[in-house]
Design a protein around this motif. Sequence first.
Motif, mmCIF file in Angstrom:
data_model
loop_
_atom_site.group_PDB
_atom_site.id
_atom_site.type_symbol
_atom_site.label_atom_id
_atom_site.label_comp_id
_atom_site.label_asym_id
_atom_site.label_seq_id
_atom_site.Cartn_x
_atom_site.Cartn_y
_atom_site.Cartn_z
ATOM 1 N N LEU A 112 0.867 -1.268 -0.024
ATOM 2 C CA LEU A 112 -0.122 0.038 0.103
ATOM 3 C C LEU A 112 0.778 1.058 0.140
ATOM 4 C CD1 LEU A 112 -3.012 -1.003 2.663
ATOM 5 C CD2 LEU A 112 -3.049 -0.567 0.175
ATOM 6 N N LEU A 113 1.928 1.198 0.928
ATOM 7 C CA LEU A 113 2.946 2.566 0.886
ATOM 8 C C LEU A 113 3.598 2.533 -0.601
ATOM 9 C CD1 LEU A 113 2.332 2.419 3.850
ATOM 10 C CD2 LEU A 113 4.995 2.746 4.306
ATOM 11 N N ALA A 114 3.974 1.638 -1.162
ATOM 12 C CA ALA A 114 4.548 1.476 -2.351
ATOM 13 C C ALA A 114 3.693 2.077 -3.788
ATOM 14 C CB ALA A 114 5.157 0.222 -2.907
ATOM 15 N N THR A 162 11.144 -6.780 4.329
ATOM 16 C CA THR A 162 9.621 -6.745 3.643
ATOM 17 C C THR A 162 9.774 -5.438 2.528
ATOM 18 O OG1 THR A 162 8.277 -7.430 5.458
ATOM 19 C CG2 THR A 162 7.248 -6.179 3.657
ATOM 20 N N GLN A 163 10.529 -4.475 2.945
ATOM 21 C CA GLN A 163 10.693 -3.527 1.940
ATOM 22 C C GLN A 163 11.513 -3.536 0.734
ATOM 23 O OE1 GLN A 163 8.397 -2.859 4.834
ATOM 24 N NE2 GLN A 163 10.403 -2.412 5.526
ATOM 25 N N ILE A 164 12.566 -4.332 1.039
ATOM 26 C CA ILE A 164 13.568 -4.484 0.110
ATOM 27 C C ILE A 164 13.218 -4.826 -1.302
ATOM 28 C CG2 ILE A 164 15.736 -5.818 -0.529
ATOM 29 C CD1 ILE A 164 16.530 -5.854 2.410
ATOM 30 N N PRO A 165 12.551 -5.772 -1.591
ATOM 31 C CA PRO A 165 11.960 -5.878 -3.254
ATOM 32 C C PRO A 165 11.319 -4.730 -3.751
ATOM 33 C CG PRO A 165 10.879 -7.441 -1.531
ATOM 34 C CD PRO A 165 11.761 -6.802 -0.689
ATOM 35 N N LEU A 166 10.559 -4.073 -2.836
ATOM 36 C CA LEU A 166 9.744 -2.687 -3.326
ATOM 37 C C LEU A 166 10.596 -1.777 -3.848
ATOM 38 C CD1 LEU A 166 6.933 -3.004 -0.688
ATOM 39 C CD2 LEU A 166 6.993 -3.759 -3.407
ATOM 40 N N VAL A 167 11.611 -1.591 -2.670
ATOM 41 C CA VAL A 167 12.827 -0.379 -2.977
ATOM 42 C C VAL A 167 13.355 -0.878 -4.233
ATOM 43 C CG1 VAL A 167 14.814 0.757 -2.224
ATOM 44 C CG2 VAL A 167 12.832 0.213 -0.675
ATOM 45 N N GLU A 168 13.763 -2.018 -4.396
ATOM 46 C CA GLU A 168 14.472 -2.310 -5.545
ATOM 47 C C GLU A 168 13.578 -2.097 -7.052
ATOM 48 O OE1 GLU A 168 15.511 -6.470 -4.756
ATOM 49 O OE2 GLU A 168 17.434 -6.088 -3.673
ATOM 50 N N LYS A 178 11.223 3.959 2.896
ATOM 51 C CA LYS A 178 12.520 4.037 3.881
ATOM 52 C C LYS A 178 12.106 3.468 4.984
ATOM 53 C CE LYS A 178 15.232 7.308 4.453
ATOM 54 N NZ LYS A 178 15.923 8.665 4.761
ATOM 55 N N ASP A 179 12.751 2.947 5.919
ATOM 56 C CA ASP A 179 12.444 2.246 7.152
ATOM 57 C C ASP A 179 13.263 2.763 8.406
ATOM 58 O OD1 ASP A 179 14.537 0.352 7.031
ATOM 59 O OD2 ASP A 179 13.209 -0.868 5.788
ATOM 60 N N MET A 180 12.828 2.258 9.473
ATOM 61 C CA MET A 180 13.663 2.701 10.882
ATOM 62 C C MET A 180 13.474 1.331 11.581
ATOM 63 S SD MET A 180 13.261 5.574 13.612
ATOM 64 C CE MET A 180 11.904 4.748 14.310
ATOM 65 N N ILE A 181 14.480 0.830 12.055
ATOM 66 C CA ILE A 181 14.390 0.198 13.198
ATOM 67 C C ILE A 181 14.154 0.573 14.688
ATOM 68 C CG2 ILE A 181 15.742 -1.903 14.302
ATOM 69 C CD1 ILE A 181 17.210 -2.657 11.805
ATOM 70 N N LEU A 182 12.953 0.044 15.248
ATOM 71 C CA LEU A 182 12.681 0.581 16.579
ATOM 72 C C LEU A 182 13.600 0.263 17.551
ATOM 73 C CD1 LEU A 182 8.902 -0.259 16.109
ATOM 74 C CD2 LEU A 182 9.884 2.054 16.058
ATOM 75 N N GLN A 183 14.123 1.044 18.571
ATOM 76 C CA GLN A 183 15.090 0.820 19.568
ATOM 77 C C GLN A 183 14.741 1.421 20.862
ATOM 78 O OE1 GLN A 183 19.277 0.044 18.198
ATOM 79 N NE2 GLN A 183 18.554 1.372 16.477
ATOM 80 N N ASN A 184 14.986 0.812 21.907
ATOM 81 C CA ASN A 184 14.904 1.503 23.271
ATOM 82 C C ASN A 184 13.762 1.611 23.572
ATOM 83 O OD1 ASN A 184 17.731 1.080 24.017
ATOM 84 N ND2 ASN A 184 18.287 2.963 22.814
#
Length: 351
Positions: free
Chosen positions: A235-237, A251-257, A263-269
């Motif tokens: 849906l984002l793509a 999950t995003q890699i093939p769509l970005v390719e 873009k994505d961000m890994i959630l931390q802390n």
Amino acid sequence: MTSSAWCVRLALPATVLLAATALAACGGDSGGSELGTSASDIVAKAKEEGQVVWYSGSSEAPAAAIAEAFEEKYGIPVSVTRLTSADIGTRFQSEASAGNVQVDVLSTVDPTLFVNLHENGLTTALTPDLIPSVANYDAEFILDDNAAVVIGIGPTAVAWNTEILPNFNPSSWEDLIDPALANEIVLVDPRSSNAWAQLWSVVLNEPSLGEDFISRFAAQGVRQVVDSSVPGAQLLAAGEAGFLMATTVNTQIPLVEQGAPLKDMILQNPAPNYKQFIALAKEAPHSNAGALFIDFLLSEEGQQIYNSVHVQASPLGNLEGTLPLPEGLADAPAARVQADLPKVLELLGIQ
């Protein structure tokens, strides 16, 4: 994890468990092969057995990569059957109760499944004398009684469309409260998988986030609720929404390719995550080959291959090509995840 069904928690049917337990108690009649008594003996017997049968919840590419590397190293082919967590448990238990185990190695993301299987005598303890590579793993990555070992850690991420949200560049949880996200949120249903339910349980019980954060996040406006991160990323793509909560990096890699502006961000802390576990069937028809395969997968070489293709982290640390372990890894006990779910759904406004 390419589908939410891959993370479904499996409640083991009582009738199947009783049958499987009775079978294990009397030794069964599935004719599992006898394990070797030393590393060299296991290798020799593994080559005689001639194959490994693996029921895997992994996506196709990482499973194929590690299977190919193992065959190249030992000359033993690996037959991979990709199944959901629920199907892996159901299929294996059915085989065990019928005294006709067909699988050697099982891997998926549900620790409860592996604990229950081991408690009912259906899997073999992965001790260092059988699996030497286990000695390199911290206790936090080994289930009780060595029932299963973590083979990969998938950090939870969020993703966004950079054309719809050109000025959105989050670096923390608090940055996910942003006027730019108004009515742009695609939400993966926490009921669809244990991974996403655990994410929100972690948030709910984190003092710096809690109920207030969930309420403020939901108040920004959820455009659509989806069953997994795959349709959410699509849906984002397609430009039909701006932000996805939540997803995995691969999950995003093939769509970005393919040119999608994501873009994505890994959630931390805190860093919610899903862990993939591996176990050896007690009555495995190729038990030595299965043990050798698990040892290879848990080795530094195997971990680098498997987790670099999977685009996730290794419990062995920062290996070449793998993601680093996110800061503040956070898990939630299974009982708490289920207990928290009604409150989470209420705060998110999901009926």
